[in-house]
Design a protein around this motif. Structure first.
Motif, PDB file in Angstrom:
ATOM      1  N   ILE A  19       0.840  -1.205   0.000  1.00 37.06           N
ATOM      2  CA  ILE A  19       0.000   0.000   0.000  1.00 37.06           C
ATOM      3  C   ILE A  19       0.874   1.252   0.000  1.00 37.06           C
ATOM      4  O   ILE A  19       0.646   2.197  -0.770  1.00 37.06           O
ATOM      5  N   ARG A  20       1.876   1.246   0.863  1.00 33.88           N
ATOM      6  CA  ARG A  20       2.765   2.410   0.964  1.00 33.88           C
ATOM      7  C   ARG A  20       3.463   2.684  -0.372  1.00 33.88           C
ATOM      8  O   ARG A  20       3.610   3.830  -0.780  1.00 33.88           O
ATOM      9  N   TYR A  21       3.864   1.622  -1.036  1.00 31.66           N
ATOM     10  CA  TYR A  21       4.521   1.803  -2.333  1.00 31.66           C
ATOM     11  C   TYR A  21       3.578   2.443  -3.359  1.00 31.66           C
ATOM     12  O   TYR A  21       3.961   3.378  -4.075  1.00 31.66           O
ATOM     13  N   GLN A  22       2.354   1.950  -3.430  1.00 31.71           N
ATOM     14  CA  GLN A  22       1.389   2.508  -4.395  1.00 31.71           C
ATOM     15  C   GLN A  22       1.105   3.975  -4.072  1.00 31.71           C
ATOM     16  O   GLN A  22       1.139   4.845  -4.936  1.00 31.71           O
ATOM     17  N   PHE A  23       0.827   4.220  -2.774  1.00 31.47           N
ATOM     18  CA  PHE A  23       0.434   5.563  -2.369  1.00 31.47           C
ATOM     19  C   PHE A  23       1.596   6.535  -2.520  1.00 31.47           C
ATOM     20  O   PHE A  23       1.414   7.675  -2.978  1.00 31.47           O
ATOM     21  N   GLY A  24       2.780   6.077  -2.145  1.00 30.92           N
ATOM     22  CA  GLY A  24       3.964   6.922  -2.236  1.00 30.92           C
ATOM     23  C   GLY A  24       4.264   7.323  -3.672  1.00 30.92           C
ATOM     24  O   GLY A  24       4.615   8.475  -3.942  1.00 30.92           O
ATOM     25  N   THR A 114      -7.795  10.154   0.859  1.00 29.05           N
ATOM     26  CA  THR A 114      -7.220   8.846   1.185  1.00 29.05           C
ATOM     27  C   THR A 114      -6.080   9.016   2.182  1.00 29.05           C
ATOM     28  O   THR A 114      -6.006   8.293   3.187  1.00 29.05           O
ATOM     29  N   GLY A 115      -5.216   9.993   1.928  1.00 26.25           N
ATOM     30  CA  GLY A 115      -4.107  10.266   2.850  1.00 26.25           C
ATOM     31  C   GLY A 115      -4.603  10.614   4.248  1.00 26.25           C
ATOM     32  O   GLY A 115      -4.024  10.188   5.246  1.00 26.25           O
ATOM     33  N   LYS A 116      -5.717  11.352   4.314  1.00 27.50           N
ATOM     34  CA  LYS A 116      -6.292  11.689   5.625  1.00 27.50           C
ATOM     35  C   LYS A 116      -6.732  10.441   6.361  1.00 27.50           C
ATOM     36  O   LYS A 116      -6.615  10.348   7.583  1.00 27.50           O
ATOM     37  N   SER A 117      -7.263   9.481   5.620  1.00 30.44           N
ATOM     38  CA  SER A 117      -7.677   8.264   6.330  1.00 30.44           C
ATOM     39  C   SER A 117      -6.489   7.402   6.731  1.00 30.44           C
ATOM     40  O   SER A 117      -6.561   6.689   7.733  1.00 30.44           O
ATOM     41  N   CYS A 118      -5.377   7.472   6.009  1.00 33.23           N
ATOM     42  CA  CYS A 118      -4.152   6.802   6.485  1.00 33.23           C
ATOM     43  C   CYS A 118      -3.743   7.429   7.815  1.00 33.23           C
ATOM     44  O   CYS A 118      -3.553   6.747   8.832  1.00 33.23           O
ATOM     45  N   LYS A 119      -3.614   8.775   7.756  1.00 29.10           N
ATOM     46  CA  LYS A 119      -3.066   9.492   8.904  1.00 29.10           C
ATOM     47  C   LYS A 119      -3.965   9.413  10.124  1.00 29.10           C
ATOM     48  O   LYS A 119      -3.492   9.230  11.241  1.00 29.10           O
ATOM     49  N   GLY A 120      -5.275   9.528   9.903  1.00 32.64           N
ATOM     50  CA  GLY A 120      -6.222   9.488  11.012  1.00 32.64           C
ATOM     51  C   GLY A 120      -6.061   8.213  11.826  1.00 32.64           C
ATOM     52  O   GLY A 120      -6.032   8.232  13.063  1.00 32.64           O
ATOM     53  N   CYS A 121      -5.948   7.125  11.138  1.00 30.70           N
ATOM     54  CA  CYS A 121      -5.815   5.837  11.814  1.00 30.70           C
ATOM     55  C   CYS A 121      -4.436   5.698  12.472  1.00 30.70           C
ATOM     56  O   CYS A 121      -4.323   5.220  13.602  1.00 30.70           O
ATOM     57  N   HIS A 122      -3.398   6.144  11.766  1.00 33.43           N
ATOM     58  CA  HIS A 122      -2.046   6.049  12.333  1.00 33.43           C
ATOM     59  C   HIS A 122      -1.931   6.873  13.613  1.00 33.43           C
ATOM     60  O   HIS A 122      -1.346   6.417  14.592  1.00 33.43           O
ATOM     61  N   ASP A 123      -2.473   8.094  13.582  1.00 36.42           N
ATOM     62  CA  ASP A 123      -2.372   8.969  14.756  1.00 36.42           C
ATOM     63  C   ASP A 123      -2.944   8.298  15.989  1.00 36.42           C
ATOM     64  O   ASP A 123      -2.438   8.460  17.097  1.00 36.42           O
TER      65      ASP A 123
HETATM   66  C1  ASC Z   1       2.226   8.086   3.147  1.00 32.02           C
HETATM   67  C2  ASC Z   1       2.461   7.265   4.277  1.00 32.02           C
HETATM   68  C3  ASC Z   1       1.450   7.456   5.142  1.00 32.02           C
HETATM   69  C4  ASC Z   1       0.470   8.396   4.565  1.00 32.02           C
HETATM   70  C5  ASC Z   1       0.135   9.574   5.420  1.00 32.02           C
HETATM   71  C6  ASC Z   1      -0.790  10.482   4.676  1.00 32.02           C
HETATM   72  O1  ASC Z   1       2.898   8.160   2.129  1.00 32.02           O
HETATM   73  O2  ASC Z   1       3.475   6.434   4.478  1.00 32.02           O
HETATM   74  O3  ASC Z   1       1.285   6.899   6.308  1.00 32.02           O
HETATM   75  O4  ASC Z   1       1.062   8.800   3.320  1.00 32.02           O
HETATM   76  O5  ASC Z   1       1.306  10.236   5.767  1.00 32.02           O
HETATM   77  O6  ASC Z   1      -1.050  11.630   5.417  1.00 32.02           O
END
Ligand code: ASC
Length: 128
Positions: A19-24, A114-123
């Motif tokens: 996922i990180r590779y695709q998104f990055g 999509t990035g917001k939903s990555c970050k929201g969950c990570h936080d």
């Molecule tokens: C990335 C990555 C995340 C998300 C997040 C988006 O590339 O590794 O966890 O984007 O930073 O806000």
């Protein structure tokens, strides 16, 4: 079914690294760090839409210990975690739809969501 917690952890981490590779790579294209190639972007977005459905299954009970950055809070807030995962999956699906239109404005908006939903969950649920 998974043999043990370690297998579940490896399963979800494998998905997250894809996922990180695709998104990055999509991010690099949108931020001008590399040339924007719509065909590549569309492939990335389609990959992500499929991959987004994978990790959830790996968050089995008891897999909060081991070689993982997942916080125990996931399992004490399982309904919220599940719903954030669903939101991420929906956002990834929408990003794929936007990518297939080729419209940059829609793509950027959907990528941001999509990035917001990555970050929201990570936080909330991932170790720093
Ligand atoms: C990335 C990555 C995340 C998300 C997040 C988006 O590339 O590794 O966890 O984007 O930073 O806000």
């Amino acid at each position: 079914n998974f043999e043990d917690a370690n297998e579940a952890i490896e399963y979800r981490q494998s998905a997250f690294s894809l996922i990180r590779y695709q998104f990055g790579d999509m991010g690099a294209m949108l931020k001008g760090k590399k040339d924007f190639d719509l065909n590549v972007f569309q492939t990335r977005a389609a990959n992500l839409a499929g991959l987004a459905n994978i990790p959830h299954e790996g968050f089995i009970d008891g897999s909060d210990t081991g070689d993982t950055e997942a916080l125990a809070k996931i399992w004490s807030n399982k309904a919220d975690f599940d719903s954030q995962m669903t939101t991420f999956q929906e956002n990834a699906a929408k990003l794929n739809v936007a990518a297939q239109t080729g419209d940059k404005k829609q793509i950027k908006q959907a990528f941001g969501n999509t990035g917001k939903s990555c970050k929201g969950c990570h936080d909330m649920y991932k170790k720093d």
